[in-house]
Design an enzyme around this catalytic site. Structure first.
Site, PDB file in Angstrom:
ATOM      1  N   ILE A  52       0.982  -1.351  -0.358  1.00 45.54           N
ATOM      2  CA  ILE A  52      -0.449  -0.046  -0.255  1.00 45.54           C
ATOM      3  C   ILE A  52       0.995   1.692   0.221  1.00 45.54           C
ATOM      4  CG2 ILE A  52      -2.053  -1.149   1.108  1.00 45.54           C
ATOM      5  CD1 ILE A  52      -1.202   0.379   3.617  1.00 45.54           C
ATOM      6  N   PHE A  76       3.110  -4.576  10.537  1.00 45.62           N
ATOM      7  CA  PHE A  76       4.080  -5.125  11.309  1.00 45.62           C
ATOM      8  C   PHE A  76       3.084  -4.601  12.583  1.00 45.62           C
ATOM      9  CE2 PHE A  76       7.185  -4.382   8.288  1.00 45.62           C
ATOM     10  CZ  PHE A  76       7.127  -5.004   7.653  1.00 45.62           C
ATOM     11  N   THR A 117      -5.331  -0.962  18.677  1.00 46.62           N
ATOM     12  CA  THR A 117      -4.750  -1.840  19.477  1.00 46.62           C
ATOM     13  C   THR A 117      -5.030  -1.447  21.137  1.00 46.62           C
ATOM     14  OG1 THR A 117      -2.723  -3.318  19.876  1.00 46.62           O
ATOM     15  CG2 THR A 117      -2.450  -0.949  18.714  1.00 46.62           C
ATOM     16  N   TYR A 141       5.576   0.019  18.157  1.00 47.96           N
ATOM     17  CA  TYR A 141       4.778  -0.429  17.601  1.00 47.96           C
ATOM     18  C   TYR A 141       2.728  -0.313  18.018  1.00 47.96           C
ATOM     19  CZ  TYR A 141       0.212  -3.348  16.973  1.00 47.96           C
ATOM     20  OH  TYR A 141      -1.038  -4.328  16.585  1.00 47.96           O
TER      21      TYR A 141
HETATM   22  N1  UFG Z   1       2.495 -15.210  27.954  1.00 47.46           N
HETATM   23  C1  UFG Z   1       3.254 -16.095  28.637  1.00 47.46           C
HETATM   24  N2  UFG Z   1       4.276 -16.683  27.803  1.00 47.46           N
HETATM   25  C2  UFG Z   1       3.801 -17.303  26.219  1.00 47.46           C
HETATM   26  C3  UFG Z   1       4.115 -15.891  25.824  1.00 47.46           C
HETATM   27  C4  UFG Z   1       2.626 -15.125  26.216  1.00 47.46           C
HETATM   28  O1  UFG Z   1       3.212 -16.016  29.469  1.00 47.46           O
HETATM   29  O2  UFG Z   1       4.814 -17.566  26.030  1.00 47.46           O
HETATM   30  C5  UFG Z   1       2.036 -14.066  28.956  1.00 47.46           C
HETATM   31  C6  UFG Z   1       2.552 -12.559  28.350  1.00 47.46           C
HETATM   32  O3  UFG Z   1       3.764 -12.275  28.969  1.00 47.46           O
HETATM   33  C7  UFG Z   1       1.425 -11.822  28.233  1.00 47.46           C
HETATM   34  C8  UFG Z   1       0.196 -13.052  28.220  1.00 47.46           C
HETATM   35  O4  UFG Z   1       0.420 -14.173  27.625  1.00 47.46           O
HETATM   36  O5  UFG Z   1       0.501 -10.877  29.508  1.00 47.46           O
HETATM   37  C9  UFG Z   1      -0.443 -12.146  26.455  1.00 47.46           C
HETATM   38  O6  UFG Z   1       0.725 -12.064  25.979  1.00 47.46           O
HETATM   39  P1  UFG Z   1       1.247 -11.739  24.388  1.00 47.46           P
HETATM   40  O7  UFG Z   1       2.156 -12.086  23.980  1.00 47.46           O
HETATM   41  O8  UFG Z   1      -0.033 -13.058  23.531  1.00 47.46           O
HETATM   42  O9  UFG Z   1       0.012 -10.704  23.432  1.00 47.46           O
HETATM   43  P2  UFG Z   1       0.758  -9.593  24.262  1.00 47.46           P
HETATM   44  O10 UFG Z   1      -0.982  -8.950  25.351  1.00 47.46           O
HETATM   45  O11 UFG Z   1       1.686  -8.980  24.834  1.00 47.46           O
HETATM   46  O12 UFG Z   1      -0.017  -8.119  23.285  1.00 47.46           O
HETATM   47  C10 UFG Z   1      -1.009  -8.355  22.361  1.00 47.46           C
HETATM   48  C11 UFG Z   1      -1.664  -7.859  20.906  1.00 47.46           C
HETATM   49  C12 UFG Z   1      -0.684  -7.306  20.371  1.00 47.46           C
HETATM   50  C13 UFG Z   1      -1.369  -6.106  21.064  1.00 47.46           C
HETATM   51  C14 UFG Z   1      -1.215  -6.113  22.810  1.00 47.46           C
HETATM   52  C15 UFG Z   1      -1.670  -4.398  23.431  1.00 47.46           C
HETATM   53  O13 UFG Z   1      -0.562 -10.034  20.934  1.00 47.46           O
HETATM   54  O14 UFG Z   1      -0.272  -6.976  19.144  1.00 47.46           O
HETATM   55  O15 UFG Z   1      -1.712  -6.972  23.006  1.00 47.46           O
HETATM   56  O16 UFG Z   1      -0.895  -4.586  24.519  1.00 47.46           O
HETATM   57  F1  UFG Z   1      -0.427  -5.116  21.049  1.00 47.46           F
END
Ligand code: UFG
Length: 329
Positions: A52, A76, A117, A141
């Site tokens: 885009i 991303f 987000t 991000y």
């Molecule tokens: N977690 C673990 N172990 C893992 C992976 C994740 O304990 O192997 C925990 C993380 O610490 C977090 C929770 O699981 O507490 C969720 O983690 P994710 O990575 O699945 O998601 P996030 O909350 O970090 O991120 C999501 C979206 C992002 C966005 C964010 C907004 O995926 O794109 O929410 O805060 F930016």
């Protein structure tokens, strides 16, 4: 008239293609396939492979098709990578938004639904989070998405373009028939990582910290099913069609679940013991992120159907079981 789905080969975009077509909309897709999967787009959908940030391909699409509205998913979205490579994120995410809005303005397209987000809020001062709460992103991000929201805001004021910005919380699950789902090259998300254990691809899941100020010490998130999320985009389009003014909405299920609770739900959904190890905290993870989605309920009439974590994980499990290596299966 058609709807242009930008970034339709990604996890959330591909589910929106299914939902919009099931709703009777004519859909056209553009994706550069840098992180998306061509296999996730049905054969009968008109597809343009391109970026885009390339104004020529956008003008070509807007000339060759009658586009009523744009649904914008191109970005991303890895928090950790964005800290390492901020310019990559600003170039792609912010650059893409500017190019897209310029093309919309040139071609007289007046409606856009934007994939924002919870990361725009940063570390919240209180829970649940309202759309009016302050936005202080804690990584490039989230900052890139907040900048994109601000750009749309100013452009909409000048050029008679109306927008809906949807701030997703933790998106999870897969399409009900298991044909499409989450497939990231570098998986960082909790649910796909948990499910790699029963798939036999990893021996245990690491919990990133159990010393947070929460009920069981693990982080709390608000998980929303990707099909419910897609429904919100359809309602947002209806809202703009009915003359609704530009708005930002939170999209969450409204309840918080801890990492430990999600692992227990996955144990039930898969019927398998999922060993865990307690690791250290992941940098930048807020203890608790839960949305107040009242505004989406009241204005869009959006009510998520999936509020049971076991059901959300079961739908993801169906996809991962039938596609253990993602789209390459
Ligand atoms: N977690 C673990 N172990 C893992 C992976 C994740 O304990 O192997 C925990 C993380 O610490 C977090 C929770 O699981 O507490 C969720 O983690 P994710 O990575 O699945 O998601 P996030 O909350 O970090 O991120 C999501 C979206 C992002 C966005 C964010 C907004 O995926 O794109 O929410 O805060 F930016």
């Amino acid at each position: 008239m058609s709807v242009l789905i930008c970034g339709g080969a990604g996890y959330i975009g591909s589910h929106n293609i299914r939902a919009f077509t099931a709703h009777g909309e004519n859909v056209i897709v553009i994706d550069n396939l840098e992180t998306g999967h061509r296999e996730s787009i049905p054969e009968n959908i008109k597809f343009y492979q391109g970026d885009i940030r390339d104004s020529q391909i956008l003008d070509k699409i807007f000339t060759e098709n009658k586009i009523e509205a744009v649904i914008h998913f191109c970005a991303f979205s890895l928090v950790g990578e964005s800290v390492e490579q901020p310019l990559k994120y600003f170039n792609n995410n912010v650059g893409g938004m500017i190019s897209l809005l310029e093309a919309m303005q040139r071609n007289g397209i007046k409606k856009i639904i934007f994939s924002s987000t919870a990361a725009t809020y940063g570390e919240p001062k209180k829970i649940p989070i309202f759309e009016t709460d302050e936005t202080i992103p804690t990584n490039p991000y989230g900052e890139s998405k907040r900048i994109m929201e601000k750009i749309i805001y100013w452009v909409s004021r000048r050029y008679d373009i109306r927008y809906v910005s949807l701030r997703y919380f933790n998106v999870a699950g897969a399409w009900h028939d298991g044909s499409i789902g989450e497939d990231h090259i570098h998986e960082t998300h909790l649910i796909p990582l948990i499910l790699q254990v029963p798939l036999g691809k990893r021996e245990f899941v690491t919990i990133y910290g159990d010393d947070y100020p929460t009920k069981d010490g693990t982080c709390i998130r608000d998980y929303v099913h990707v099909e419910d999320l897609a429904e919100a985009h359809i309602l947002a389009l209806e809202y703009l069609r009915n003359g609704g003014e530009s708005q930002i909405f939170n999209l969450g299920s409204g309840d918080g679940y801890s990492v430990m609770e999600m692992i227990n739900a996955a144990r039930k959904a898969t019927g398998q013991n999922i060993p865990v190890k307690i690791g250290t905290r992941r940098e930048g993870d807020p203890a608790k992120l839960v949305a107040d989605s009242t505004k989406a309920h009241e204005i869009l009439k959006w009510y998520p159907k999936f509020t049971n974590m076991e059901e959300i994980i079961s739908s993801a499990w169906k996809w991962h079981q039938s596609h253990p290596n993602g789209y390459k299966s």
